[in-house]
Design an enzyme around this catalytic site. Sequence first.
Site, PDB file in Angstrom:
ATOM      1  N   HIS A   1      -2.882  -1.297  -2.955  1.00 32.90           N
ATOM      2  CA  HIS A   1      -4.120  -0.265  -3.073  1.00 32.90           C
ATOM      3  C   HIS A   1      -3.858   0.712  -3.731  1.00 32.90           C
ATOM      4  O   HIS A   1      -3.037   1.727  -3.572  1.00 32.90           O
ATOM      5  CB  HIS A   1      -4.017   0.020  -1.531  1.00 32.90           C
TER       6      HIS A   1
ATOM      7  N   MET B   1      -0.133   1.051   5.075  1.00 35.50           N
ATOM      8  CA  MET B   1      -0.844   1.489   5.978  1.00 35.50           C
ATOM      9  C   MET B   1      -1.910   0.547   6.308  1.00 35.50           C
ATOM     10  O   MET B   1      -2.265  -0.408   5.562  1.00 35.50           O
ATOM     11  CB  MET B   1      -1.610   2.839   5.781  1.00 35.50           C
TER      12      MET B   1
ATOM     13  N   ASP C   1      -4.280  -4.757   6.410  1.00 42.98           N
ATOM     14  CA  ASP C   1      -4.572  -5.640   5.256  1.00 42.98           C
ATOM     15  C   ASP C   1      -3.279  -6.717   4.975  1.00 42.98           C
ATOM     16  O   ASP C   1      -2.215  -6.287   4.820  1.00 42.98           O
ATOM     17  CB  ASP C   1      -4.808  -4.919   4.057  1.00 42.98           C
TER      18      ASP C   1
ATOM     19  N   SER D   1       0.864  -1.350  -0.028  1.00 42.44           N
ATOM     20  CA  SER D   1       0.076   0.160   0.163  1.00 42.44           C
ATOM     21  C   SER D   1       0.941   1.253   0.036  1.00 42.44           C
ATOM     22  O   SER D   1       1.725   1.427  -1.035  1.00 42.44           O
ATOM     23  CB  SER D   1      -1.082   0.062   1.190  1.00 42.44           C
ATOM     24  N   THR D   2       0.983   2.105   0.941  1.00 45.48           N
ATOM     25  CA  THR D   2       1.794   3.439   1.118  1.00 45.48           C
ATOM     26  C   THR D   2       3.126   3.165   0.895  1.00 45.48           C
ATOM     27  O   THR D   2       3.639   2.143   1.624  1.00 45.48           O
ATOM     28  CB  THR D   2       1.387   4.009   2.530  1.00 45.48           C
TER      29      THR D   2
END
Length: 372
Positions: A199, A292, A295, A172-173
């Site tokens: 994401h 972040m 998940d 993600s991030t």
Amino acid sequence: MDPIRVLVVDDSVVVRKIVTDVLSGDPGIEVVGTAVNGKLALGKLEALKPDLVTMDIEMPEMNGIEAVRAIRAGRNRVPIVMFSTLTERGASATLDALSAGANDYVTKPANVGSVAQSMESVREQLIPKIKALTGRPVTGLPRPVAAPVAARPPAPRSTPHKAPAVLVIGSSTGGPEALAKVLPTLPASLPVPVLLTQHMPPVFTRQFAQRLDRLCALRVVEAADGTPLLPGTVHLAPGDFHLTVRGTGRGATTMLSQGPPENFCRPAVDPLFRSAVAAYDGAVLAVVLTGMGADGRAGASAVRDAGGTVVVQDQATSVVWGMPGAVASAGLADEVLPLDRVAEAITRHLARATPVTPPQPAPPTLATGARR
């Protein structure tokens, strides 16, 4: 704890006011200044010394990408969150900004009916990212951020270890840049298929797949429904669709769905990991990179319980140690590694991979009335 000091950079008076009002409404954040272009932002950066910068992309005199490059050229590591539009051009520019050193991005509100809705959209997207990137706890928001404790040694296995037949990756991030470092170092001869959930919204995933494909020896595509899974190809989950694996009598294929978000995300990592476990009977190598939230933690648990292997990125090299930290702190990681050692771990684990047999074509059928 002192509030997070934020510099807001945008040439739009309306956007500056929306962002400033949203951030000022959070007691943990203080807007210490604004700028209408990147050139002015550079001057204010030295004077104000903010903890984080929000940066528009298209601005006069010096745009956001140029400003990010200038900030990083001065060895300033202040976290930078880009403001992007959900368009082909916006996606391309945002990926350029991430390559230049920006940490993350949010998309500008589009097709909303009121200022209040625009403010809520910015609040939901931006505040969790600001707090995650500055190492602060996030509470009272619809998108919680995991605050993992230290990594724990991996729990004892209850199922025999299985040689992997598929590689699944979640991020993600900070993921786009992490993936741009890991995937290009993997060989085209990788013996298993690869499925990847990052994401990312629609439009962005198509552009990101194309960029990775140019960088990698592996073939990288935005996943389509029903594609046979073969070695040497990376399937990237499209924005707003969960990517999962469907086992069939003729081999595994991709499956896309718009089922409910998981962990407030669609695409999400957990459904990919779970489906790979089911389709490959646990013969899964799962990798969780910077991001972040949490998940991937439940999916990693399923992988390990079924005999698969889990590798995560370490805290020191993660932009945000949420997702990998959630896995590591639950004792689900077989290895916790700096980013520059992840590709080596993948190839090492796949050296004993179970070869994936290509699906066999169906035997030809005789048309009605054809002669035998």
